[in-house]
Design a protein around this motif. Structure first.
Motif, short mmCIF file in Angstrom:
data_model
loop_
_atom_site.label_atom_id
_atom_site.label_comp_id
_atom_site.label_asym_id
_atom_site.label_seq_id
_atom_site.Cartn_x
_atom_site.Cartn_y
_atom_site.Cartn_z
N PRO A 164 5.83 137.90 77.32
CA PRO A 164 5.17 136.61 77.54
C PRO A 164 4.55 136.08 76.26
O PRO A 164 4.30 136.83 75.32
N MET A 165 4.33 134.78 76.22
CA MET A 165 3.63 134.18 75.09
C MET A 165 2.16 134.59 75.15
O MET A 165 1.49 134.41 76.16
N ARG A 166 1.68 135.15 74.06
CA ARG A 166 0.27 135.55 73.98
C ARG A 166 -0.49 134.47 73.19
O ARG A 166 -0.28 134.33 71.99
N ILE A 167 -1.32 133.74 73.90
CA ILE A 167 -2.01 132.61 73.30
C ILE A 167 -3.40 133.04 72.86
O ILE A 167 -4.18 133.60 73.65
N HIS A 168 -3.72 132.78 71.60
CA HIS A 168 -5.00 133.17 71.02
C HIS A 168 -5.94 131.97 70.93
O HIS A 168 -5.53 130.82 71.13
N ASP A 169 -7.20 132.26 70.59
CA ASP A 169 -8.19 131.19 70.50
C ASP A 169 -7.81 130.14 69.45
O ASP A 169 -8.00 128.94 69.65
N TYR A 170 -7.22 130.60 68.33
CA TYR A 170 -6.89 129.63 67.28
C TYR A 170 -5.73 128.73 67.68
O TYR A 170 -5.62 127.61 67.19
#
Length: 333
Positions: A164-170
């Motif tokens: 899965p796409m791992r979305i970070h704060d930035y």
């Protein structure tokens, strides 16, 4: 115990385990579910209690191991302590990815997007901006193939990857639109919170008094804040390949003062694709080499570098390649 089977472009996996392990595999591999497979290439099963299980996450109590059995169709068997949980489950999944193998395909650390049957791949080390770039292209109407890993083949095609796409704060700090897409009416507050979090991390971490604290703080604060299925963002068939039209190597550094794009040879691109693959799987490689010294030799791992080098060169040999040098504070526009 439950059993799940997966066929990832011809590499077949059989997984047996409790709900927690099955859930970890389903969150990554579910689009590749099949009812049954006759000859698995990778078998994941709980330990009988007789095996040595030396592979653990840092601080982990329960471990895993693997073995290659030429008599069992040449399959790799990953055995694990059934009490394993948390980050240990992710480690089992990652070890399974390490053993994915094909004759004409290979794994590459890259983001890729497509439009009008043409694909564009952005190969890069970690923390270079692949996910942010992928999100930006999706906003412009492109279909996302992968944001962190893709699969490439000898014919110059690329495929989505079982992750899965791992979305970070930035990533969320960059785009209000994506915050609204993922969080609805809370999108704007989430965007502001992520901007504050990124600014606070960049201010606080360099000022911590010890390297250990900086490492722990960075590890905690840079974990993904959300995961999204990449394949849900694809407009076409989930397992359909896309022809590569161009390849880019992304290089981000504080010493780079201005954005530049230059031509790159296919050999240079292939060498960096292989080097990045080896770096990203360095822990798995270390564990494998430990077993290799004990005589537990897996032929597909021994030949993996040569095979990936051949695939990488073939995949980019007929398309233009470029190196993109990016200043550290530059964001996609």
């Amino acid at each position: 115990m439950k059993n799940k089977n997966y066929n990832i472009y011809g590499c077949c996996i059989s997984v047996t385990g409790e709900d927690s392990l099955i859930s970890a595999f389903e969150s990554n591999f579910s689009p590749f579910n099949v009812d049954e497979i006759t000859e698995p290439d990778i078998i994941v099963a709980p330990s009988t209690g007789q095996e040595s299980l030396p592979i653990t996450v840092k601080g982990g109590k329960y471990g895993m191991n693997f073995k290659y059995d030429s008599k069992n169709g040449g399959a790799v068997t990953i055995v694990y302590d059934k009490r394993i949980k948390g980050r240990g489950l992710s480690l089992v999944v990652n070890l399974c990815r390490y053993f994915l193998n094909w004759i004409d395909k290979g794994q590459a650390h890259a983001a890729a997007v497509s439009i009008n049957d043409s694909a564009f791949a952005f190969f890069a080390p970690a923390n270079t901006g692949k996910t942010t770039l992928g999100l930006r292209f999706v906003e412009d109407g492109y279909s996302l193939i992968g944001d962190d890993w893709i699969i490439i083949d000898n014919a110059g095609n690329c495929y989505s990857y079982p992750q899965p796409m791992r979305i970070h704060d930035y990533n969320l700090a960059y785009s209000v639109d994506w915050c609204k897409r993922l969080y609805g009416v809370l999108g704007l507050p989430v965007n502001l919170a992520m901007r504050f979090r990124v600014a606070a991390r960049n201010y606080i971490l360099p000022r911590l008094p010890s390297e250990a604290l900086r490492y722990a703080g960075d590890h905690f604060l840079t974990r993904p804040v959300r995961s999204e299925p990449v394949l849900d963002m694809m407009k076409e068939s989930k397992t359909e390949s896309k022809k590569l039209n161009a390849a880019f190597w992304l290089e981000r550094d504080e010493d780079i003062k201005e954005l530049s794009v230059q031509e790159f040879t296919c050999d240079q691109m292939a060498d960096r694709i292989v080097a990045t693959y080896l770096y990203e799987f360095i822990d798995c490689s270390r564990w494998y080499l430990f077993q290799h010294q004990l005589g537990n030799i897996c032929p597909m791992v021994v030949s993996s570098v040569e095979r990936l080098t051949s695939v990488a060169r073939a995949s980019v040999s007929q398309i233009p390649c470029y190196i993109v040098r990016i200043p550290a504070n530059c964001q996609p526009t």
